[in-house]
Design an enzyme around this catalytic site. Sequence first.
Site, PDB file in Angstrom:
ATOM      1  CB  SER A 220      -0.948  -0.021   1.206  1.00 29.22           C
ATOM      2  OG  SER A 220      -0.220   0.060   2.400  1.00 29.22           O
ATOM      3  N   GLY A 222      -0.225   4.706   0.249  1.00 26.76           N
ATOM      4  CA  GLY A 222      -0.936   5.933   0.612  1.00 26.76           C
ATOM      5  C   GLY A 222      -1.671   6.507  -0.596  1.00 26.76           C
ATOM      6  CB  ALA A 223      -1.990   9.988  -1.860  1.00 23.63           C
ATOM      7  N   GLY A 225      -1.764   4.901  -4.132  1.00 20.49           N
ATOM      8  CA  GLY A 225      -2.491   3.668  -4.442  1.00 20.49           C
ATOM      9  C   GLY A 225      -1.830   2.430  -3.875  1.00 20.49           C
ATOM     10  CG  ASP A 252      -5.635  -1.953   9.304  1.00 18.22           C
ATOM     11  OD1 ASP A 252      -4.497  -2.361   9.003  1.00 18.22           O
ATOM     12  OD2 ASP A 252      -5.855  -1.200  10.277  1.00 18.22           O
TER      13      ASP A 252
HETATM   14  N1  LIG Z   1      -4.461  10.286   0.691  1.00 15.61           N
HETATM   15  C1  LIG Z   1      -5.007   9.208   0.109  1.00 15.61           C
HETATM   16  N2  LIG Z   1      -5.747   9.340  -1.014  1.00 15.61           N
HETATM   17  C2  LIG Z   1      -6.317   8.269  -1.624  1.00 15.61           C
HETATM   18  N3  LIG Z   1      -6.193   6.991  -1.174  1.00 15.61           N
HETATM   19  C3  LIG Z   1      -5.452   6.800  -0.065  1.00 15.61           C
HETATM   20  C4  LIG Z   1      -4.810   7.885   0.631  1.00 15.61           C
HETATM   21  N4  LIG Z   1      -4.150   7.371   1.702  1.00 15.61           N
HETATM   22  C5  LIG Z   1      -4.363   6.037   1.685  1.00 15.61           C
HETATM   23  N5  LIG Z   1      -5.134   5.691   0.625  1.00 15.61           N
HETATM   24  C6  LIG Z   1      -5.626   4.346   0.273  1.00 15.61           C
HETATM   25  O1  LIG Z   1      -5.513   3.517   1.411  1.00 15.61           O
HETATM   26  C7  LIG Z   1      -4.592   2.439   1.165  1.00 15.61           C
HETATM   27  C8  LIG Z   1      -3.732   2.204   2.396  1.00 15.61           C
HETATM   28  O2  LIG Z   1      -2.990   3.369   2.700  1.00 15.61           O
HETATM   29  P1  LIG Z   1      -1.556   3.355   3.402  1.00 15.61           P
HETATM   30  O3  LIG Z   1      -0.526   2.926   2.455  1.00 15.61           O
HETATM   31  O4  LIG Z   1      -1.416   4.715   4.017  1.00 15.61           O
HETATM   32  O5  LIG Z   1      -1.769   2.207   4.505  1.00 15.61           O
HETATM   33  P2  LIG Z   1      -1.060   1.941   5.899  1.00 15.61           P
HETATM   34  O6  LIG Z   1       0.163   2.794   6.055  1.00 15.61           O
HETATM   35  O7  LIG Z   1      -0.921   0.484   6.035  1.00 15.61           O
HETATM   36  O8  LIG Z   1      -2.217   2.475   6.866  1.00 15.61           O
HETATM   37  P3  LIG Z   1      -2.644   2.006   8.358  1.00 15.61           P
HETATM   38  O9  LIG Z   1      -1.423   1.432   9.018  1.00 15.61           O
HETATM   39  O10 LIG Z   1      -3.136   3.263   9.011  1.00 15.61           O
HETATM   40  O11 LIG Z   1      -3.743   1.028   8.174  1.00 15.61           O
HETATM   41  C9  LIG Z   1      -3.782   2.861  -0.078  1.00 15.61           C
HETATM   42  O12 LIG Z   1      -3.356   1.717  -0.786  1.00 15.61           O
HETATM   43  C10 LIG Z   1      -4.804   3.695  -0.839  1.00 15.61           C
HETATM   44  O13 LIG Z   1      -5.675   2.839  -1.553  1.00 15.61           O
HETATM   45  O1  LIG Z   2       0.610  -0.630  17.117  1.00 17.88           O
HETATM   46  P1  LIG Z   2       0.183  -1.447  15.907  1.00 17.88           P
HETATM   47  O2  LIG Z   2      -0.369  -2.767  16.309  1.00 17.88           O
HETATM   48  O3  LIG Z   2       1.230  -1.511  14.842  1.00 17.88           O
HETATM   49  O4  LIG Z   2      -0.996  -0.634  15.217  1.00 17.88           O
HETATM   50  C1  LIG Z   2      -2.194  -0.416  15.914  1.00 17.88           C
HETATM   51  C2  LIG Z   2      -3.037   0.585  15.158  1.00 17.88           C
HETATM   52  O5  LIG Z   2      -2.385   1.862  15.038  1.00 17.88           O
HETATM   53  O6  LIG Z   2      -3.260   0.107  13.833  1.00 17.88           O
HETATM   54  C3  LIG Z   2      -4.595   0.382  13.418  1.00 17.88           C
HETATM   55  C4  LIG Z   2      -4.568   1.158  12.144  1.00 17.88           C
HETATM   56  O7  LIG Z   2      -3.938   0.433  11.127  1.00 17.88           O
HETATM   57  C5  LIG Z   2      -5.275   1.094  14.567  1.00 17.88           C
HETATM   58  O8  LIG Z   2      -6.593   0.663  14.700  1.00 17.88           O
HETATM   59  C6  LIG Z   2      -4.426   0.759  15.774  1.00 17.88           C
HETATM   60  O9  LIG Z   2      -4.482   1.729  16.788  1.00 17.88           O
END
Ligand SMILES: Nc1ncnc2c1ncn2[C@@H]1O[C@H](COP(=O)(O)OP(=O)(O)OP(=O)(O)O)[C@@H](O)[C@H]1O
Ligand SMILES: O=P(O)(O)OC[C@@]1(O)O[C@H](CO)[C@@H](O)[C@@H]1O
Length: 315
Positions: A220, A222-223, A225, A252
């Site tokens: 993943s 973020g923005a 994709g 998630d």
């Molecule tokens: N600013 C954004 N605009 C559009 N889509 C987004 C944006 N941020 C996240 N996404 C979508 O959400 C998905 C997951 O985002 P990201 O890579 O930030 O996940 P992450 O860091 O694992 O997040 P978290 O740990 O909070 O669950 C991306 O693959 C994309 O589809």
């Molecule tokens: O501390 P960890 O286990 O790495 O992440 C926990 C957490 O930040 O991940 C979720 C978002 O992805 C939240 O619901 C939760 O608070």
Amino acid sequence: MIVTLTPNPSVDHALVIDELERGEVLRAADARLDAGGKGVNVSRALAANGAETVAVVPVGGHQGHLLADLLGATGVSHRDVPISGAIRMNVSVLEPDGTTTKLNEPGPVLSEAETRAMVDATLSAAEGAAWVAVCGSLPPGVSTDVYSDLADGVRARGARFVVDSSGAPFLAAVATKPNLIKPNHEELAELVGHDLPTLRDVLAAARELVTSGIEIVAVSLGADGALLVTEGDAAHAQAKVTTPVSTVGAGDCMLAGLLHGLASGLPISEALVGGVAWGSAAVALPGSSVPTPDDVRRVAPALSPELPLSLELGH
Ligand SMILES: Nc1ncnc2c1ncn2[C@@H]1O[C@H](COP(=O)(O)OP(=O)(O)OP(=O)(O)O)[C@@H](O)[C@H]1O
Ligand SMILES: O=P(O)(O)OC[C@@]1(O)O[C@H](CO)[C@@H](O)[C@@H]1O
């Protein structure tokens, strides 16, 4: 059926403020509580979209009761493993431009017996499941050896093993060769040990992991994709979100949408598009809210006709 294990669940407390200023008293304009932890979020997103799921969670203390209540209120089936410590309350600070700052507690210490009970509950839920996803950090006291017990047990029951974590636990989990991993950009860089400034670099890193024996690497971004890589395939998809509200749990929800598509037999590129739709829909919602089918229908994910290899990530 998709089983999730969240070894270190939380109640997520999201606070909406104007601007984060260190050393000041900041008044929140709004606040909300959600059942949290990465696997819990995957299960919540699946349940919100009508998919069959069970969330396995260690539960203890006041927050443990609250977590069980919040899960019950959202209709998520859960198997609670009683522990003597209290689970976490994690705080998210949300600013109007979509900036999200997270403050995560370490979590309760789990004894060996509690860890064993958590593994046993997961493996019992895994009977007949298609996928078992172990997501998030490990609480103090839980050895990274837990991943090999889980990987062996899940495979012995004919299910496929998924991991999403970070740091040393993720490295240990990756050594068990899960069927699928879902690192974000930073976590993938940690796994391969160097920076990945462009999509070309991310593709090379994901291919390295696939060559090492992991069937599906979903990154993943973020923005930017998400990129999905298998032995014979690579696909990239993206969706624009005009007003990001909270990115907590977007990864998630992306994983949940992807697993839902794969479990429904979709080709990987279509499953990826579904994952990106769920992840991007989550970004437009407050706190750790998960998208409903209506929320998902509001985003327009697109599969890139060709991999945009020169894309500089995070700009
Ligand atoms: N600013 C954004 N605009 C559009 N889509 C987004 C944006 N941020 C996240 N996404 C979508 O959400 C998905 C997951 O985002 P990201 O890579 O930030 O996940 P992450 O860091 O694992 O997040 P978290 O740990 O909070 O669950 C991306 O693959 C994309 O589809
Ligand atoms: O501390 P960890 O286990 O790495 O992440 C926990 C957490 O930040 O991940 C979720 C978002 O992805 C939240 O619901 C939760 O608070």
